[in-house]
Design a protein around this motif. Structure first.
Motif, PDB file in Angstrom:
ATOM      1  N   GLU A  54       0.812  -1.525   0.426  1.00 31.74           N
ATOM      2  CA  GLU A  54      -0.114  -0.028   0.161  1.00 31.74           C
ATOM      3  C   GLU A  54       1.151   0.965  -0.177  1.00 31.74           C
ATOM      4  O   GLU A  54       0.314   1.998  -0.997  1.00 31.74           O
ATOM      5  CB  GLU A  54      -1.331  -0.007   1.745  1.00 31.74           C
ATOM      6  CG  GLU A  54      -2.560  -0.714   1.287  1.00 31.74           C
ATOM      7  CD  GLU A  54      -2.879  -1.100   2.224  1.00 31.74           C
ATOM      8  OE1 GLU A  54      -2.468  -0.444   3.381  1.00 31.74           O
ATOM      9  OE2 GLU A  54      -3.818  -1.580   2.488  1.00 31.74           O
ATOM     10  N   LEU A  55       1.616   1.489   0.489  1.00 27.64           N
ATOM     11  CA  LEU A  55       2.728   2.235   0.725  1.00 27.64           C
ATOM     12  C   LEU A  55       3.562   3.099  -1.044  1.00 27.64           C
ATOM     13  O   LEU A  55       4.051   3.758  -0.737  1.00 27.64           O
ATOM     14  CB  LEU A  55       3.746   2.123   2.021  1.00 27.64           C
ATOM     15  CG  LEU A  55       3.217   2.494   3.220  1.00 27.64           C
ATOM     16  CD1 LEU A  55       4.510   2.721   3.950  1.00 27.64           C
ATOM     17  CD2 LEU A  55       2.267   3.949   3.646  1.00 27.64           C
ATOM     18  N   LEU A  56       4.000   1.528  -0.813  1.00 25.49           N
ATOM     19  CA  LEU A  56       3.952   1.681  -2.299  1.00 25.49           C
ATOM     20  C   LEU A  56       3.520   2.303  -3.614  1.00 25.49           C
ATOM     21  O   LEU A  56       3.735   2.840  -4.157  1.00 25.49           O
ATOM     22  CB  LEU A  56       4.942   0.444  -2.771  1.00 25.49           C
ATOM     23  CG  LEU A  56       5.526  -0.696  -1.805  1.00 25.49           C
ATOM     24  CD1 LEU A  56       6.654  -1.744  -2.676  1.00 25.49           C
ATOM     25  CD2 LEU A  56       7.441   0.566  -2.035  1.00 25.49           C
ATOM     26  N   GLN A  57       2.608   1.681  -3.886  1.00 26.71           N
ATOM     27  CA  GLN A  57       1.847   2.556  -4.316  1.00 26.71           C
ATOM     28  C   GLN A  57       1.009   3.919  -3.940  1.00 26.71           C
ATOM     29  O   GLN A  57       0.517   4.382  -4.901  1.00 26.71           O
ATOM     30  CB  GLN A  57      -0.166   1.301  -4.900  1.00 26.71           C
ATOM     31  CG  GLN A  57       0.431  -0.044  -4.965  1.00 26.71           C
ATOM     32  CD  GLN A  57      -0.342  -0.770  -4.667  1.00 26.71           C
ATOM     33  OE1 GLN A  57      -1.693  -0.569  -3.443  1.00 26.71           O
ATOM     34  NE2 GLN A  57      -1.057  -2.156  -5.263  1.00 26.71           N
ATOM     35  N   LEU A  58       1.413   4.154  -2.551  1.00 24.71           N
ATOM     36  CA  LEU A  58       0.731   5.482  -2.138  1.00 24.71           C
ATOM     37  C   LEU A  58       1.807   6.314  -3.114  1.00 24.71           C
ATOM     38  O   LEU A  58       1.639   7.575  -3.438  1.00 24.71           O
ATOM     39  CB  LEU A  58       0.815   5.387  -0.866  1.00 24.71           C
ATOM     40  CG  LEU A  58       0.847   7.157  -0.484  1.00 24.71           C
ATOM     41  CD1 LEU A  58      -0.669   7.525  -0.698  1.00 24.71           C
ATOM     42  CD2 LEU A  58       0.858   7.162   1.373  1.00 24.71           C
ATOM     43  N   ASN A  59       2.660   6.082  -3.501  1.00 22.43           N
ATOM     44  CA  ASN A  59       4.031   6.782  -3.921  1.00 22.43           C
ATOM     45  C   ASN A  59       4.724   6.342  -4.624  1.00 22.43           C
ATOM     46  O   ASN A  59       5.855   6.714  -5.464  1.00 22.43           O
ATOM     47  CB  ASN A  59       5.652   6.461  -3.156  1.00 22.43           C
ATOM     48  CG  ASN A  59       5.558   7.268  -1.582  1.00 22.43           C
ATOM     49  OD1 ASN A  59       5.773   8.237  -0.961  1.00 22.43           O
ATOM     50  ND2 ASN A  59       5.227   6.341  -0.913  1.00 22.43           N
ATOM     51  N   ASN A  60       3.776   6.019  -6.117  1.00 27.42           N
ATOM     52  CA  ASN A  60       3.642   6.102  -6.823  1.00 27.42           C
ATOM     53  C   ASN A  60       4.413   5.552  -7.733  1.00 27.42           C
ATOM     54  O   ASN A  60       4.797   5.542  -9.044  1.00 27.42           O
ATOM     55  CB  ASN A  60       3.954   7.714  -8.037  1.00 27.42           C
ATOM     56  CG  ASN A  60       3.392   7.320  -9.401  1.00 27.42           C
ATOM     57  OD1 ASN A  60       1.898   7.264  -9.311  1.00 27.42           O
ATOM     58  ND2 ASN A  60       3.570   8.572 -10.404  1.00 27.42           N
ATOM     59  N   ILE A  61       4.138   4.228  -6.785  1.00 27.69           N
ATOM     60  CA  ILE A  61       5.407   3.139  -7.427  1.00 27.69           C
ATOM     61  C   ILE A  61       4.602   1.715  -8.281  1.00 27.69           C
ATOM     62  O   ILE A  61       3.544   1.480  -7.995  1.00 27.69           O
ATOM     63  CB  ILE A  61       6.096   2.030  -6.531  1.00 27.69           C
ATOM     64  CG1 ILE A  61       7.415   2.513  -5.739  1.00 27.69           C
ATOM     65  CG2 ILE A  61       6.961   0.885  -6.816  1.00 27.69           C
ATOM     66  CD1 ILE A  61       7.908   3.372  -6.255  1.00 27.69           C
ATOM     67  N   GLN A  62       5.276   1.874 -10.067  1.00 33.12           N
ATOM     68  CA  GLN A  62       4.226   1.108 -10.362  1.00 33.12           C
ATOM     69  C   GLN A  62       5.120  -0.044  -9.982  1.00 33.12           C
ATOM     70  O   GLN A  62       5.994  -0.927 -10.260  1.00 33.12           O
ATOM     71  CB  GLN A  62       4.916   1.586 -12.068  1.00 33.12           C
ATOM     72  CG  GLN A  62       4.560   2.893 -11.848  1.00 33.12           C
ATOM     73  CD  GLN A  62       2.803   3.378 -11.960  1.00 33.12           C
ATOM     74  OE1 GLN A  62       1.969   2.412 -12.060  1.00 33.12           O
ATOM     75  NE2 GLN A  62       2.914   3.945 -10.873  1.00 33.12           N
ATOM     76  N   MET A  63       3.695  -1.801 -10.461  1.00 30.83           N
ATOM     77  CA  MET A  63       3.852  -2.771 -10.155  1.00 30.83           C
ATOM     78  C   MET A  63       2.940  -3.355 -10.643  1.00 30.83           C
ATOM     79  O   MET A  63       1.453  -2.609 -10.851  1.00 30.83           O
ATOM     80  CB  MET A  63       3.755  -3.225  -8.750  1.00 30.83           C
ATOM     81  CG  MET A  63       2.605  -2.667  -8.089  1.00 30.83           C
ATOM     82  SD  MET A  63       2.227  -2.548  -6.286  1.00 30.83           S
ATOM     83  CE  MET A  63       3.647  -1.088  -5.451  1.00 30.83           C
TER      84      MET A  63
END
Length: 575
Positions: free
Chosen positions: A410-419
């Motif tokens: 969730e934190l990665l996605q919050l920081n615009n990290i693409q996966m």
């Protein structure tokens, strides 16, 4: 009265009313008063209502329950930032992260007013976005005493937010709604330059204005060198031409600066360290706490003015250097996780201070530090701003995270990290870590028992991943964010901030009286293991005397020992 004189009188009256109408709460006061939260928001609402070049938006919420706002200034009246950034640079200002340091709050209100009314020439190549008050809960907690060492204003907000978090330690762990909203704002704005306005603590000296600049080695490459050797020196030279002398943040406490000091290495927990993970040069103006409030507000205003002027002239170069900087972080390259000062590399820094010394305290009877402002000096002192790598890692092609670690995802996605999710169970050749050792602080720090000095053992092999597990390519704008958060040895890694503490605890164990027979059979069936066991007893007398430790050693070498214990659940895909 003729018509001309009447018109002149009416025009003069309207101009005077308009001028009074846009005075900030600070300007209406005695020079030692700062706006309240309500006054700040109402002032920007007034500017939004009366000037087409200004738009105020609510962007997320805070722990206080009040919203965060951003205020955009664009003389072209276009507030679509996706369109704006194609041709213009964006400067992001953050104020009130520590509301007891409100200089930037009042200075930014005047800056927007002066831009909107034309007192300052409107920039053609730069758009400004401002967070008027970041720590809303802290600003609402108004008092006159919590900044015991600070010279004004008369009353101000509190450092901790509504849940008593210091928000300038929360940019990685994101414990607060404030920090989560900031991440959304940051990746919506996508700034080219970032300023976070503060007030200093520490030593006494002549300067009103000190600054923390994002460390050039953390920024990396030509971008870091440009920020250190070109951009900051030119901005500071323009300030000096206005009789505003500046020095780097005096990073010492309870001792004299004469012996020299180090440049602050802003790790990702801090605002400028967070920005640097996305190739955004940042600075923290640190006005001196012992100077009067009015002077501090003025120099904060002038620093923003000169930064804006520099961006205006050099927006193309800044944007090009930022875009090119990602080429320094490709798979297979080295990335530094931990740094230490290189004491052999010394910069000679002209410094304007006050003579100081030690004398007997009237309170404790012990020696105390003091400064004598009747004895100013200018000396050349040692300034250490070059660091050397302590721990490095090779940048992987991708990271793989099991879907079960939703808090990290969730934190990665919050920081615009693409996966992307695996569409089926898939086997990959990966590098994995086992946590060999770590230390933890003895007292809670910002809601955590922070780990440090983590050591890992690396192994490579095939691992079967499940449908829905996440694969994260490192070749994206957030590559440094990935390295700083997912590599356990990084100071502000998710591991060090306790996100993976569940792996540090064994979930299964044994009863000694039962396992004794099992352990004997294990050693009998495995002569090599038995030889290692006997050798360890010979080499380690404490181990030889400790029956429990011996059984535990055998247990951890056996098939009975759970493989998830100390197994770091983030995998590195090298090929």
């Amino acid at each position: 009265m003729n018509k001309f004189l009447l018109l002149l009188l009416l025009t003069s009256t309207l101009f005077a009313q308009k001028k009074t109408m846009y005075l900030t709460p600070y300007e209406k006061g005695n020079g030692n008063q700062t706006a309240t939260y309500k006054e700040t928001i109402e002032y920007f609402e007034l500017l939004d209502k009366n000037f087409e070049s200004i738009q105020m938006l609510k962007m997320g919420t805070t722990d206080s329950g009040e919203p965060l706002h951003i205020v955009i200034y664009n003389p072209d009246k276009n507030f679509n930032l996706n369109e704006v950034r194609k041709t213009k640079a964006i400067l992001l200002l953050n104020n009130g992260i520590h509301p007891g340091e409100p200089d930037g709050i009042d200075a930014t209100m005047m800056l927007y007013r002066d831009l909107a009314t034309g007192k300052i020439t409107a920039p053609k190549n730069t758009v400004i976005v401002n967070i008027p008050v970041y720590n809303v809960g802290g600003m609402l907690n108004r008092n006159a005493y919590s900044r015991a060492n600070q010279n004004g204003p008369e009353s101000y907000g509190f450092r901790g937010n509504a849940r008593n978090y210091d928000l300038n330690r929360d940019f990685v762990k994101n414990d607060t709604k404030n920090a989560r909203s900031f991440a959304q704002i940051f990746h919506h704005v996508k700034p080219d330059i970032f300023i976070d306005n503060h007030v200093s603590n520490g030593a006494d000296y002549q300067y009103v204005f000190t600054y923390i600049a994002t460390h050039h080695q953390k920024l990396g490459g030509n971008l870091g060198n440009y920020f250190k050797d070109t951009m900051m020196p030119q901005i500071l030279a323009e300030l000096k031409a206005k009789n505003i002398n500046a020095t780097p943040y005096v990073n010492i406490h309870d001792k004299k600066p004469d012996a020299g000091f180090e440049q602050f290495m802003d790790s990702p927990r801090y605002s400028t360290g967070y920005a640097s993970m996305f190739d955004v040069p940042g600075s923290m103006p640190e006005t001196h706490m012992l100077k009067d409030y009015s002077t501090r507000v003025k120099v904060t205003y002038q620093y923003m003015i000169e930064t804006l002027a520099y961006i205006e002239k050099n927006h193309t170069a800044i944007k090009e250097l930022r875009a090119a900087n990602r080429d320094n972080y490709l798979p297979g390259m080295k990335y530094t996780l931990q740094w230490e000062i290189d004491s052999a590399q010394v910069t000679l820094l002209p410094f304007k201070g006050y003579e100081g010394g030690y004398k007997t305290s009237e309170v404790t009877g012990q020696q105390r530090l003091y400064y004598d402002r009747s004895k100013p000096f200018e000396k050349i002192i040692k300034y250490y701003q070059t660091y050397q790598p302590v721990t490095e890692v090779t940048i992987p092609k991708a990271y793989i995270i099991p879907k079960s670690w939703f808090n990290v995802i969730e934190l990665l996605q919050l920081n615009n990290i693409q996966m992307y999710e695996l569409e089926k169970d898939t086997e990959f050749e990966v590098e994995s870590y086992r946590i060999e050792e770590y230390q933890s602080v003895k007292q809670p720090f910002e809601g955590h028992y922070l780990h440090y000095n983590a050591k890992v053992k690396s192994t490579t092999g095939k691992v079967m991943f499940s449908k829905g597990d996440l694969v994260i390519d490192t070749q994206q704008p957030g590559v440094k964010y990935l390295l700083e958060t997912l590599e356990p040895q990084a100071p502000d890694s998710f591991f060090n901030w306790n996100f993976f503490d569940a792996i540090l605890q064994q979930k299964e164990y044994f009863s000694a009286y039962v396992f004794e027979d099992t352990a004997a059979k294990i050693l009998k069936d495995n002569p090599k293991l038995k030889a290692e066991f006997e050798a360890k007893k010979q080499q380690d007398t404490n181990f030889a005397k400790n029956a429990e430790a011996q059984l535990d050693w055998i247990y951890t070498q056996s098939v009975y020992y759970e493989k998830t214990h100390m197994k770091y659940p983030v995998y590195r895909k090298i090929n």
